[in-house]
Design an enzyme around this catalytic site. Sequence first.
Site, mmCIF file in Angstrom:
data_model
loop_
_atom_site.group_PDB
_atom_site.id
_atom_site.type_symbol
_atom_site.label_atom_id
_atom_site.label_comp_id
_atom_site.label_asym_id
_atom_site.label_seq_id
_atom_site.Cartn_x
_atom_site.Cartn_y
_atom_site.Cartn_z
ATOM 1 N N TYR A 106 -93.660 46.410 9.406
ATOM 2 C CA TYR A 106 -92.230 46.645 8.801
ATOM 3 C C TYR A 106 -92.034 47.591 8.195
ATOM 4 O O TYR A 106 -92.870 48.028 7.368
ATOM 5 C CB TYR A 106 -92.372 45.062 7.858
ATOM 6 C CG TYR A 106 -91.000 44.696 7.261
ATOM 7 C CD1 TYR A 106 -90.032 44.337 7.772
ATOM 8 C CD2 TYR A 106 -90.956 45.303 5.767
ATOM 9 C CE1 TYR A 106 -88.702 44.266 7.099
ATOM 10 C CE2 TYR A 106 -89.684 45.301 5.262
ATOM 11 C CZ TYR A 106 -88.665 44.549 5.875
ATOM 12 O OH TYR A 106 -87.484 44.609 5.273
ATOM 13 N N TRP A 108 -88.683 50.645 6.514
ATOM 14 C CA TRP A 108 -87.445 51.311 6.711
ATOM 15 C C TRP A 108 -87.346 52.784 7.359
ATOM 16 O O TRP A 108 -86.438 53.062 7.619
ATOM 17 C CB TRP A 108 -86.577 51.471 5.285
ATOM 18 C CG TRP A 108 -85.806 49.988 4.954
ATOM 19 C CD1 TRP A 108 -86.316 48.813 4.885
ATOM 20 C CD2 TRP A 108 -84.546 49.934 4.753
ATOM 21 N NE1 TRP A 108 -85.294 48.000 4.657
ATOM 22 C CE2 TRP A 108 -83.966 48.742 4.537
ATOM 23 C CE3 TRP A 108 -83.581 50.904 4.809
ATOM 24 C CZ2 TRP A 108 -82.605 48.439 4.314
ATOM 25 C CZ3 TRP A 108 -82.093 50.583 4.302
ATOM 26 C CH2 TRP A 108 -81.896 49.178 4.242
HETATM 27 N N1 LIG Z 1 -91.390 43.200 -5.774
HETATM 28 C C1 LIG Z 1 -90.572 43.342 -5.047
HETATM 29 N N2 LIG Z 1 -90.920 43.839 -3.632
HETATM 30 C C2 LIG Z 1 -90.205 44.107 -2.488
HETATM 31 C C3 LIG Z 1 -88.823 43.898 -2.997
HETATM 32 C C4 LIG Z 1 -88.213 43.472 -4.078
HETATM 33 O O1 LIG Z 1 -87.297 43.147 -4.264
HETATM 34 N N3 LIG Z 1 -88.984 43.244 -5.195
HETATM 35 N N4 LIG Z 1 -87.933 44.408 -1.719
HETATM 36 C C5 LIG Z 1 -88.472 43.958 -0.464
HETATM 37 C C6 LIG Z 1 -87.645 44.337 0.537
HETATM 38 S S1 LIG Z 1 -86.035 43.925 0.497
HETATM 39 C C7 LIG Z 1 -87.950 45.605 1.290
HETATM 40 S S2 LIG Z 1 -86.593 45.902 2.574
HETATM 41 C C8 LIG Z 1 -89.232 46.232 1.404
HETATM 42 C C9 LIG Z 1 -89.200 47.460 1.749
HETATM 43 O O2 LIG Z 1 -90.511 48.188 2.219
HETATM 44 P P1 LIG Z 1 -90.690 49.492 3.041
HETATM 45 O O3 LIG Z 1 -89.544 49.352 4.057
HETATM 46 O O4 LIG Z 1 -92.045 49.238 3.470
HETATM 47 O O5 LIG Z 1 -90.660 50.672 1.951
HETATM 48 P P2 LIG Z 1 -90.383 52.124 2.208
HETATM 49 O O6 LIG Z 1 -90.923 52.878 1.010
HETATM 50 O O7 LIG Z 1 -88.676 52.335 2.758
HETATM 51 O O8 LIG Z 1 -91.307 52.577 3.500
HETATM 52 C C10 LIG Z 1 -91.088 53.139 4.619
HETATM 53 C C11 LIG Z 1 -92.172 54.077 5.056
HETATM 54 O O9 LIG Z 1 -91.795 54.902 6.117
HETATM 55 C C12 LIG Z 1 -92.156 56.235 6.005
HETATM 56 N N5 LIG Z 1 -91.465 57.150 6.799
HETATM 57 C C13 LIG Z 1 -90.135 57.703 6.804
HETATM 58 N N6 LIG Z 1 -89.884 58.232 7.927
HETATM 59 C C14 LIG Z 1 -90.875 57.948 8.919
HETATM 60 C C15 LIG Z 1 -90.966 58.388 10.266
HETATM 61 O O10 LIG Z 1 -90.037 59.116 10.618
HETATM 62 N N7 LIG Z 1 -92.155 58.002 10.747
HETATM 63 C C16 LIG Z 1 -93.128 57.559 10.103
HETATM 64 N N8 LIG Z 1 -94.259 56.883 10.749
HETATM 65 N N9 LIG Z 1 -92.839 57.091 8.906
HETATM 66 C C17 LIG Z 1 -91.707 57.277 8.136
HETATM 67 C C18 LIG Z 1 -91.810 56.487 4.616
HETATM 68 O O11 LIG Z 1 -92.514 57.547 4.143
HETATM 69 C C19 LIG Z 1 -92.442 55.230 3.841
HETATM 70 O O12 LIG Z 1 -93.708 55.094 3.322
HETATM 71 O O13 LIG Z 1 -89.841 46.055 0.066
HETATM 72 C C20 LIG Z 1 -89.940 44.750 -0.160
HETATM 73 N N10 LIG Z 1 -90.811 44.377 -1.380
HETATM 74 N N1 LIG Z 2 -80.536 52.489 -4.546
HETATM 75 C C1 LIG Z 2 -81.159 51.198 -3.576
HETATM 76 N N2 LIG Z 2 -80.367 50.571 -3.082
HETATM 77 C C2 LIG Z 2 -80.934 49.570 -2.202
HETATM 78 C C3 LIG Z 2 -82.362 49.611 -1.894
HETATM 79 C C4 LIG Z 2 -83.063 50.598 -2.522
HETATM 80 O O1 LIG Z 2 -84.397 50.653 -2.283
HETATM 81 N N3 LIG Z 2 -82.485 51.584 -3.496
HETATM 82 N N4 LIG Z 2 -82.802 48.876 -0.806
HETATM 83 C C5 LIG Z 2 -82.010 48.220 -0.246
HETATM 84 C C6 LIG Z 2 -82.426 46.988 0.512
HETATM 85 S S1 LIG Z 2 -83.890 46.940 1.526
HETATM 86 C C7 LIG Z 2 -82.165 45.766 0.141
HETATM 87 S S2 LIG Z 2 -82.812 44.392 0.945
HETATM 88 C C8 LIG Z 2 -81.160 45.328 -0.791
HETATM 89 C C9 LIG Z 2 -81.466 44.264 -1.877
HETATM 90 O O2 LIG Z 2 -80.456 43.779 -2.441
HETATM 91 P P1 LIG Z 2 -80.476 42.703 -3.592
HETATM 92 O O3 LIG Z 2 -81.711 41.842 -3.273
HETATM 93 O O4 LIG Z 2 -79.348 42.026 -3.909
HETATM 94 O O5 LIG Z 2 -80.902 43.525 -4.659
HETATM 95 P P2 LIG Z 2 -81.920 43.643 -6.037
HETATM 96 O O6 LIG Z 2 -81.644 44.928 -6.612
HETATM 97 O O7 LIG Z 2 -83.283 42.889 -5.863
HETATM 98 O O8 LIG Z 2 -81.467 42.405 -6.928
HETATM 99 C C10 LIG Z 2 -79.699 42.535 -7.339
HETATM 100 C C11 LIG Z 2 -79.770 41.959 -8.778
HETATM 101 O O9 LIG Z 2 -80.034 40.636 -8.747
HETATM 102 C C12 LIG Z 2 -80.354 40.028 -9.970
HETATM 103 N N5 LIG Z 2 -81.355 38.933 -9.699
HETATM 104 C C13 LIG Z 2 -82.528 38.646 -9.634
HETATM 105 N N6 LIG Z 2 -82.914 37.587 -9.222
HETATM 106 C C14 LIG Z 2 -82.077 36.816 -9.734
HETATM 107 C C15 LIG Z 2 -81.525 35.366 -9.901
HETATM 108 O O10 LIG Z 2 -82.624 34.579 -9.832
HETATM 109 N N7 LIG Z 2 -80.498 35.043 -10.178
HETATM 110 C C16 LIG Z 2 -79.500 35.988 -10.534
HETATM 111 N N8 LIG Z 2 -78.307 35.358 -10.732
HETATM 112 N N9 LIG Z 2 -79.659 37.118 -10.136
HETATM 113 C C17 LIG Z 2 -80.824 37.489 -10.002
HETATM 114 C C18 LIG Z 2 -81.032 41.143 -10.686
HETATM 115 O O11 LIG Z 2 -80.963 41.360 -11.962
HETATM 116 C C19 LIG Z 2 -80.965 42.350 -9.752
HETATM 117 O O12 LIG Z 2 -80.483 43.524 -10.576
HETATM 118 O O13 LIG Z 2 -80.767 46.549 -1.699
HETATM 119 C C20 LIG Z 2 -80.602 47.648 -0.911
HETATM 120 N N10 LIG Z 2 -80.256 48.780 -1.584
HETATM 121 MO MO LIG Z 3 -84.851 44.884 2.046
#
Ligand SMILES: Nc1nc2c(c(=O)[nH]1)N[C@H]1C(S)=C(S)[C@@H](COP(=O)(O)OP(=O)(O)OC[C@H]3O[C@@H](n4cnc5c(=O)[nH]c(N)nc54)[C@H](O)[C@@H]3O)O[C@H]1N2
Ligand SMILES: Nc1nc2c(c(=O)[nH]1)N[C@H]1C(S)=C(S)[C@@H](COP(=O)(O)OP(=O)(O)OC[C@H]3O[C@@H](n4cnc5c(=O)[nH]c(N)nc54)[C@H](O)[C@@H]3O)O[C@H]1N2
Ligand SMILES: [Mo]
Length: 746
Positions: A106, A108
């Site tokens: 999994y 990005w």
């Molecule tokens: N505590 C907490 N944990 C969370 C979240 C949270 O809200 N709170 N959010 C969750 C969510 S919504 C998401 S989507 C995940 C995201 O988790 P990930 O998608 O696993 O995070 P990234 O840091 O985007 O990892 C992408 C990796 O791909 C590598 N990469 C980039 N380009 C290439 C390429 O061309 N080839 C290869 N082989 N590698 C490449 C980058 O260097 C990086 O290490 O995290 C989750 N984890």
């Molecule tokens: N700059 C930047 N943008 C991103 C990403 C990134 O890594 N960097 N990741 C992308 C990805 S993979 C995803 S999935 C999306 C995630 O999008 P979201 O999941 O919506 O984003 P978060 O920043 O985890 O949460 C948004 C806000 O929700 C509030 N919140 C958390 N828990 C609760 C709750 O229980 N109740 C209420 N009412 N509020 C709460 C927090 O204060 C937080 O700032 O963002 C995307 N956008």
């Molecule tokens: Mo995500």
Amino acid sequence: MQYRTATQWGVYDVTVENGAITDVQGIPEDPYPSAIGRSLLDGVQHKARIRRPAVRRGWLESRDRRQRGVDEFVDVPWDEATEMAAGELKRVIEEKGNTSIFAGSYGWASAGRFHHAQSQLHRFLNLLGGATRAMNSYSTAAAQVILPHVVAPWSQIELEQTTWQELAQHTELVIAFGGLPLRNTQVAYGGITEHQSEVGLRDAVARDIEIVNVGPTAEDMPDWVQGEWLSCRPGTDVALMLGMAYVLESEGLADRDFLASHCVGYAQVRAYLMGEPDGQPKTPEWASAVCDVPADIIASLAHRCAAKRTFVTAAWSLQRAHHGEQPYWMTVTLAAMLGQVGLPGGGFGFGYGAEGFVGSHWRRFNWAPFHKGRNPTGFAIPVARIADMLLHPGATIDYDGRQITFPDVELIYWAGGNPFHHHQDLNRLVEAWRRPATVIVNEPWWTPTAQWADIVFPATTALEREDVCASSHDPYAHAMRQALPPQHDARSDHEIFKALAAELGVLDAFAEGKSERAWIREMWEESAERAESQGFALPAFDDFWEKGMHRIPDLNERPVFLGAFREDPEANRLHTPSGKIELFSEAIAEFGYADCPGHASWLEPFERLGGQGSERYPLHLLSPQPERRLHSQLDHANYSQDGKIAGREPLTMHPTAAGARGLEAGDVVRVFNERGACLAGLRLADDMREDVVLLPTGAWFKPQDQTLELNGNPNVLTGDVGTSRLAQGPSANTCLVEVERYDGVT
Ligand SMILES: Nc1nc2c(c(=O)[nH]1)N[C@H]1C(S)=C(S)[C@@H](COP(=O)(O)OP(=O)(O)OC[C@H]3O[C@@H](n4cnc5c(=O)[nH]c(N)nc54)[C@H](O)[C@@H]3O)O[C@H]1N2
Ligand SMILES: Nc1nc2c(c(=O)[nH]1)N[C@H]1C(S)=C(S)[C@@H](COP(=O)(O)OP(=O)(O)OC[C@H]3O[C@@H](n4cnc5c(=O)[nH]c(N)nc54)[C@H](O)[C@@H]3O)O[C@H]1N2
Ligand SMILES: [Mo]
């Protein structure tokens, strides 16, 4: 020289002089280019790059597993590393079978349709007989499983829901659970050309729409919105919504006609609201004790919603929590009771502050992918159950009405993700990750996941190869130019798998004798056929490549989301079993899951403020998305590092909470609970709850030992608990901690 490139946070022109990147500029089409682009300046050509294939010493010498993550690496020539990896794949398939390979992989990775790391990996493994995969996402796992039972498939909601334009034009009141943090709209999966969310929100504000941010911090709404902030405890939104629903029902404000004509199961919801099954009416007073919003405010919010064209929206973060299915089911339930689903600017929607494409009006178009083929094992686990799978081979879990038995994983292959960023309870993952015999990783940088591998292949970044960026929610396609030669000994994921495929006798099937450019051209031509069947044309590939950019035509009109269903629910049935909105679901009720019953319910999470665990750990830790990067990507670059405090990820806290602990802005603090501890740099903000702290995700996991992580990675604190037996999603936002000053030496 200038080269056009595309990232998951926007499109840029990159200037290269004497082999080095000297400038990065947003393109004229983009009204709000993201500053994250600056991290390309120093982050691509950086000492954190993996220079050569590398193999962990303990694995090389004795097939050790326990020193994984600790051992040093030995550089190995490409052909030897390829032979080793191929040999190990062959051995595992022969001895243990294909499901013993975990290719969940999994993540990005980078923008670009051909060099989609996970697709490359899957195509390769499918030709070897397949592997165990992962399903759903960390982003929206609970939503993806619950909403098809209730109203519609997630993909349809995401792409077809109400646009910003409609909101600005028709909505009078927006209730935003989790706010509208524009910080997150910098990003969109697969790429984004025009950052329009801020344009949309500014339009809405200019038309004097009332906007209410319900959540733990006022910072989830830009201050220029000048809306209201309703401070509620994290993880308690369902209770608040139930309190509102109780008022609607008991004061005759629920839209009985709509509930009867377009929904099933309101009788069960009504009984639950009145406390018939459990003796507890869901009054505003009851809700207030759970969510910490005054009862009279809950009641008046319900009155306001019923009197106006109201749009109820929730951030994705709400469902990334224990019982995360419930807030989304309850959002739909509340909107259904208001009876405005299918009216312009009314009803419900999700994630308007989550990704930059949400609420956009552009034509949706499925560009041709790099075809992965079929996974012959047909086997997948819910994505966030990885540690459970590795720790408990042979164990069986529930998932969406069926059962899944974990395979005995012998080999992990990861390309394009960072589990030591994304997974919860990393100390538990460390244990789990040391079970398989072999871990192979493709990575451009020495990320934690690369450091926790046995065989590491250095991958190129998007700037070192060519590709096309085009995503289903963006109207543009971009030619991504190769701006730099592959750095050091890096190869594209495609080349890495070609070499492995050659070693394993599937090269012809994998690469079909085509060059990378030929693949890109062929994918373009397949997209052109798809476009033609939808009534528009794409230019010939060579013309597109020369121009570098193409915009597909806009749609004349976007139908109101669920508008046809509203008009005629018989002729335009939903894809639910009843064809209507299921406020009570027979199917889910029949699964018999106590943690996801037949209608939206308030269920106690495994810990919360004012509930279980809060005597010992009085602060709720949220781990939102980082402002200055995409997850863990380019955390090593100056742009991310410039946002650190005392060299660590900033932890945001209320001044009163800090004062009570003798803490000041800039201090190094230790954040801890029984699952783990990390250091962070203290930042203060007075427009947030006193009992909440915020530590964004993405600091690179750097354990000093089992007891202390040094960079501020919140996932040493979060719990690795499935949302419920229904979706088995991640519960990152259910987390209590304590914070203290750290005076130790690191
Ligand atoms: N505590 C907490 N944990 C969370 C979240 C949270 O809200 N709170 N959010 C969750 C969510 S919504 C998401 S989507 C995940 C995201 O988790 P990930 O998608 O696993 O995070 P990234 O840091 O985007 O990892 C992408 C990796 O791909 C590598 N990469 C980039 N380009 C290439 C390429 O061309 N080839 C290869 N082989 N590698 C490449 C980058 O260097 C990086 O290490 O995290 C989750 N984890
Ligand atoms: N700059 C930047 N943008 C991103 C990403 C990134 O890594 N960097 N990741 C992308 C990805 S993979 C995803 S999935 C999306 C995630 O999008 P979201 O999941 O919506 O984003 P978060 O920043 O985890 O949460 C948004 C806000 O929700 C509030 N919140 C958390 N828990 C609760 C709750 O229980 N109740 C209420 N009412 N509020 C709460 C927090 O204060 C937080 O700032 O963002 C995307 N956008
Ligand atoms: Mo995500």
